[in-house]
Design a protein around this motif. Structure first.
Motif, PDB file in Angstrom:
ATOM      1  N   GLY A 157       6.575   4.860 -10.496  1.00 43.24           N
ATOM      2  CA  GLY A 157       7.781   5.732 -10.601  1.00 43.24           C
ATOM      3  C   GLY A 157       7.540   7.170 -10.904  1.00 43.24           C
ATOM      4  O   GLY A 157       7.868   8.169 -10.503  1.00 43.24           O
ATOM      5  N   ILE A 158       6.311   7.086 -11.872  1.00 42.17           N
ATOM      6  CA  ILE A 158       5.847   8.494 -12.158  1.00 42.17           C
ATOM      7  C   ILE A 158       4.902   9.208 -11.158  1.00 42.17           C
ATOM      8  O   ILE A 158       4.859  10.130 -10.866  1.00 42.17           O
ATOM      9  CB  ILE A 158       5.281   8.490 -13.620  1.00 42.17           C
ATOM     10  N   ASN A 159       4.084   8.238 -11.024  1.00 43.89           N
ATOM     11  CA  ASN A 159       2.845   8.668  -9.965  1.00 43.89           C
ATOM     12  C   ASN A 159       3.214   8.535  -8.286  1.00 43.89           C
ATOM     13  O   ASN A 159       2.728   7.842  -7.625  1.00 43.89           O
ATOM     14  CB  ASN A 159       1.651   8.010 -10.092  1.00 43.89           C
ATOM     15  N   THR A 160       4.329   9.041  -7.994  1.00 40.76           N
ATOM     16  CA  THR A 160       4.752   9.155  -6.669  1.00 40.76           C
ATOM     17  C   THR A 160       3.797   9.441  -5.316  1.00 40.76           C
ATOM     18  O   THR A 160       3.943   9.024  -4.343  1.00 40.76           O
ATOM     19  CB  THR A 160       5.991   9.970  -6.435  1.00 40.76           C
ATOM     20  N   HIS A 161       2.731  10.400  -6.032  1.00 39.82           N
ATOM     21  CA  HIS A 161       1.535  10.596  -5.107  1.00 39.82           C
ATOM     22  C   HIS A 161       0.466   9.719  -4.806  1.00 39.82           C
ATOM     23  O   HIS A 161      -0.139   9.758  -3.871  1.00 39.82           O
ATOM     24  CB  HIS A 161       1.191  12.260  -5.484  1.00 39.82           C
ATOM     25  N   SER A 162       0.585   8.721  -5.543  1.00 40.39           N
ATOM     26  CA  SER A 162      -0.459   7.601  -5.588  1.00 40.39           C
ATOM     27  C   SER A 162      -0.306   6.756  -4.543  1.00 40.39           C
ATOM     28  O   SER A 162       0.661   6.191  -4.300  1.00 40.39           O
ATOM     29  CB  SER A 162      -0.616   7.208  -6.995  1.00 40.39           C
ATOM     30  N   ALA A 163      -1.613   6.427  -3.789  1.00 43.41           N
ATOM     31  CA  ALA A 163      -1.633   5.488  -2.925  1.00 43.41           C
ATOM     32  C   ALA A 163      -1.329   4.096  -3.621  1.00 43.41           C
ATOM     33  O   ALA A 163      -0.718   3.212  -2.898  1.00 43.41           O
ATOM     34  CB  ALA A 163      -2.784   5.242  -2.107  1.00 43.41           C
ATOM     35  N   ALA A 164      -1.570   3.745  -4.616  1.00 42.44           N
ATOM     36  CA  ALA A 164      -1.292   2.572  -5.466  1.00 42.44           C
ATOM     37  C   ALA A 164       0.261   2.394  -5.492  1.00 42.44           C
ATOM     38  O   ALA A 164       0.616   1.215  -5.638  1.00 42.44           O
ATOM     39  CB  ALA A 164      -2.022   2.583  -6.889  1.00 42.44           C
ATOM     40  N   SER A 165       0.893   3.465  -5.698  1.00 37.52           N
ATOM     41  CA  SER A 165       2.418   3.380  -5.664  1.00 37.52           C
ATOM     42  C   SER A 165       3.168   2.838  -4.482  1.00 37.52           C
ATOM     43  O   SER A 165       4.370   2.236  -4.810  1.00 37.52           O
ATOM     44  CB  SER A 165       3.092   4.599  -6.078  1.00 37.52           C
ATOM     45  N   ARG A 166       2.438   2.654  -3.436  1.00 33.23           N
ATOM     46  CA  ARG A 166       2.991   2.279  -2.195  1.00 33.23           C
ATOM     47  C   ARG A 166       2.649   0.769  -1.710  1.00 33.23           C
ATOM     48  O   ARG A 166       2.822   0.105  -0.711  1.00 33.23           O
ATOM     49  CB  ARG A 166       2.534   3.195  -0.991  1.00 33.23           C
ATOM     50  N   LEU A 167       1.743   0.088  -2.946  1.00 33.69           N
ATOM     51  CA  LEU A 167       1.528  -1.102  -2.686  1.00 33.69           C
ATOM     52  C   LEU A 167       2.665  -2.143  -3.049  1.00 33.69           C
ATOM     53  O   LEU A 167       3.483  -1.581  -3.400  1.00 33.69           O
ATOM     54  CB  LEU A 167       0.207  -1.529  -3.665  1.00 33.69           C
ATOM     55  N   PRO A 168       2.655  -3.257  -2.625  1.00 34.37           N
ATOM     56  CA  PRO A 168       3.511  -4.212  -2.748  1.00 34.37           C
ATOM     57  C   PRO A 168       3.601  -4.349  -4.475  1.00 34.37           C
ATOM     58  O   PRO A 168       2.728  -4.364  -4.900  1.00 34.37           O
ATOM     59  CB  PRO A 168       3.090  -5.561  -2.112  1.00 34.37           C
ATOM     60  N   LEU A 169       4.818  -4.538  -4.908  1.00 35.69           N
ATOM     61  CA  LEU A 169       5.153  -4.591  -6.454  1.00 35.69           C
ATOM     62  C   LEU A 169       4.155  -5.790  -7.085  1.00 35.69           C
ATOM     63  O   LEU A 169       3.813  -5.563  -8.093  1.00 35.69           O
ATOM     64  CB  LEU A 169       6.501  -4.707  -6.694  1.00 35.69           C
ATOM     65  N   GLY A 170       4.085  -6.744  -6.370  1.00 34.34           N
ATOM     66  CA  GLY A 170       3.560  -7.894  -6.772  1.00 34.34           C
ATOM     67  C   GLY A 170       1.848  -7.555  -7.088  1.00 34.34           C
ATOM     68  O   GLY A 170       1.209  -8.050  -8.111  1.00 34.34           O
ATOM     69  N   LEU A 171       1.281  -6.971  -6.126  1.00 31.88           N
ATOM     70  CA  LEU A 171      -0.092  -6.617  -6.354  1.00 31.88           C
ATOM     71  C   LEU A 171      -0.273  -5.437  -7.308  1.00 31.88           C
ATOM     72  O   LEU A 171      -1.086  -5.671  -8.008  1.00 31.88           O
ATOM     73  CB  LEU A 171      -0.683  -6.153  -4.939  1.00 31.88           C
ATOM     74  N   GLN A 172       0.813  -4.678  -7.624  1.00 34.41           N
ATOM     75  CA  GLN A 172       0.738  -3.635  -8.553  1.00 34.41           C
ATOM     76  C   GLN A 172       0.771  -4.410  -9.995  1.00 34.41           C
ATOM     77  O   GLN A 172       0.186  -4.020 -11.023  1.00 34.41           O
ATOM     78  CB  GLN A 172       1.714  -2.530  -8.460  1.00 34.41           C
ATOM     79  N   VAL A 173       1.723  -5.381 -10.094  1.00 33.33           N
ATOM     80  CA  VAL A 173       1.789  -6.095 -11.225  1.00 33.33           C
ATOM     81  C   VAL A 173       0.555  -6.776 -11.710  1.00 33.33           C
ATOM     82  O   VAL A 173      -0.106  -6.788 -12.976  1.00 33.33           O
ATOM     83  CB  VAL A 173       2.973  -6.937 -11.088  1.00 33.33           C
ATOM     84  N   ALA A 174      -0.263  -7.336 -10.586  1.00 34.19           N
ATOM     85  CA  ALA A 174      -1.449  -8.019 -10.788  1.00 34.19           C
ATOM     86  C   ALA A 174      -2.542  -7.030 -11.176  1.00 34.19           C
ATOM     87  O   ALA A 174      -3.358  -7.313 -12.115  1.00 34.19           O
ATOM     88  CB  ALA A 174      -1.882  -8.526  -9.518  1.00 34.19           C
ATOM     89  N   ILE A 175      -2.649  -5.899 -10.977  1.00 35.12           N
ATOM     90  CA  ILE A 175      -3.466  -4.645 -11.042  1.00 35.12           C
ATOM     91  C   ILE A 175      -3.292  -4.433 -12.591  1.00 35.12           C
ATOM     92  O   ILE A 175      -4.105  -4.122 -13.489  1.00 35.12           O
ATOM     93  CB  ILE A 175      -3.380  -3.495 -10.287  1.00 35.12           C
ATOM     94  N   CYS A 176      -2.068  -4.218 -12.909  1.00 35.97           N
ATOM     95  CA  CYS A 176      -1.673  -4.123 -14.359  1.00 35.97           C
ATOM     96  C   CYS A 176      -2.023  -4.962 -15.371  1.00 35.97           C
ATOM     97  O   CYS A 176      -2.409  -4.624 -16.610  1.00 35.97           O
ATOM     98  CB  CYS A 176      -0.072  -3.429 -14.528  1.00 35.97           C
TER      99      CYS A 176
END
Length: 284
Positions: A157-176
């Motif tokens: 939500g904050i880093n709207t410019h980041s390529a990671a922000s466009r990954l599927p949410l599940g993958l973002q959660v796994a990274i976190c």
């Protein structure tokens, strides 16, 4: 010559101790750190300014060596603590980063004795320029104890410019989840509910830039050329209404540039704080 840190306890208005970490020689600068972190990420900045200024770091309430934060959070304690530190140190110059920039700007609007105010990526909501749709979901996840999901929603939500922000949410959660295993990730995860409370307060102060027109300090509104895209228009809107403000777009810099303290940013800050001011600070 390498300099040593000094640590002092400064009484706050409510009787609690503010632990002040200082280094350097010359005029004083108080740093108001951003959300989700402690002063540890700002020590490089302080050291690189220490040959010209005395830099004061302190943890805001609810973090590291700071006292507990009053609840519900309204930011007033943050402003009171900054006032106490300005009075104790005699400093009239302030750096505010991200959420700390919001606190510092509110303090200047309250006419605290601030002569020069440097804000880097200040988290100030102006006319809805900063995204807010992510916040309810992130707060709900944090309340449910799912910090990885809350962190993923917050980051996207904050880093709207980041390529990671466009990954599927599940993958973002796994990274976190992996990030939360690192020392800085654990620290940010522990502070995330506090960060979300601050974000909610910032969003509640959304409005036209004219609400900040009474800030009469000299203000440097800086942001990184490689950071989120909403900071440049926010800074431009603020600069149009503040009588002594100007903007600075820092090349090769993201949201964390103040922590990384590259030489071109440090020198720009030093030049701003060394410049004469045309008026006395409020409250002096």
């Amino acid at each position: 010559m390498e300099q040593d840190w000094t640590v002092r306890r400064v009484p706050a208005a409510d009787g609690a101790d503010i632990v002040l970490h200082s280094i350097g020689i010359g005029p004083g600068i108080v740093v108001v750190h951003g959300g989700g972190v402690t002063i540890e990420t700002y020590r490089r900045l302080a050291i690189r300014l220490a040959d010209r200024f005395t830099v004061h770091l302190y943890n805001r309430r609810g973090r590291a060596d700071a006292a507990a934060r009053a609840e519900p959070y309204d930011g007033e304690q943050d402003i009171d603590d900054l006032a106490a530190l300005l009075a104790h140190t005699g400093a009239r110059d302030v750096i505010g980063h991200s959420g700390g920039g919001f606190i510092a700007l509110r303090a200047a609007a309250r006419r605290l004795p601030i002569s020069r105010l440097a804000l880097y990526d200040p988290a100030v909501q102006v006319d809805g320029l900063t995204p807010t749709a992510w916040l309810p979901g992130a707060r709900e996840a944090a309340r449910a104890g799912d910090i990885a999901r809350a962190m993923a929603l917050t980051s996207a939500g904050i880093n709207t410019h980041s390529a990671a922000s466009r990954l599927p949410l599940g993958l973002q959660v796994a990274i976190c989840r992996l990030f939360l295993r690192t020392p800085i990730g654990r620290a940010m995860g522990e502070l995330l509910p506090t960060t979300l409370d601050e974000s909610a307060l910032i969003h509640r102060h959304d409005g036209p830039p004219e609400q900040w027109a009474g800030v009469d300090a000299a203000v440097l509104l800086a942001c990184g050329a490689d950071g989120p895209p909403y900071y440049p228009p926010t800074n431009e809107a603020l600069a149009r209404v503040m009588p002594h403000a100007r903007t600075l777009l820092v090349p090769r810099a993201g949201h964390d540039a103040l922590n990384r303290a590259p030489r071109h940013l440090v020198d720009a800050l030093a030049a701003f704080f060394a410049a004469p001011v045309t008026s006395e600070p409020a409250g002096s």
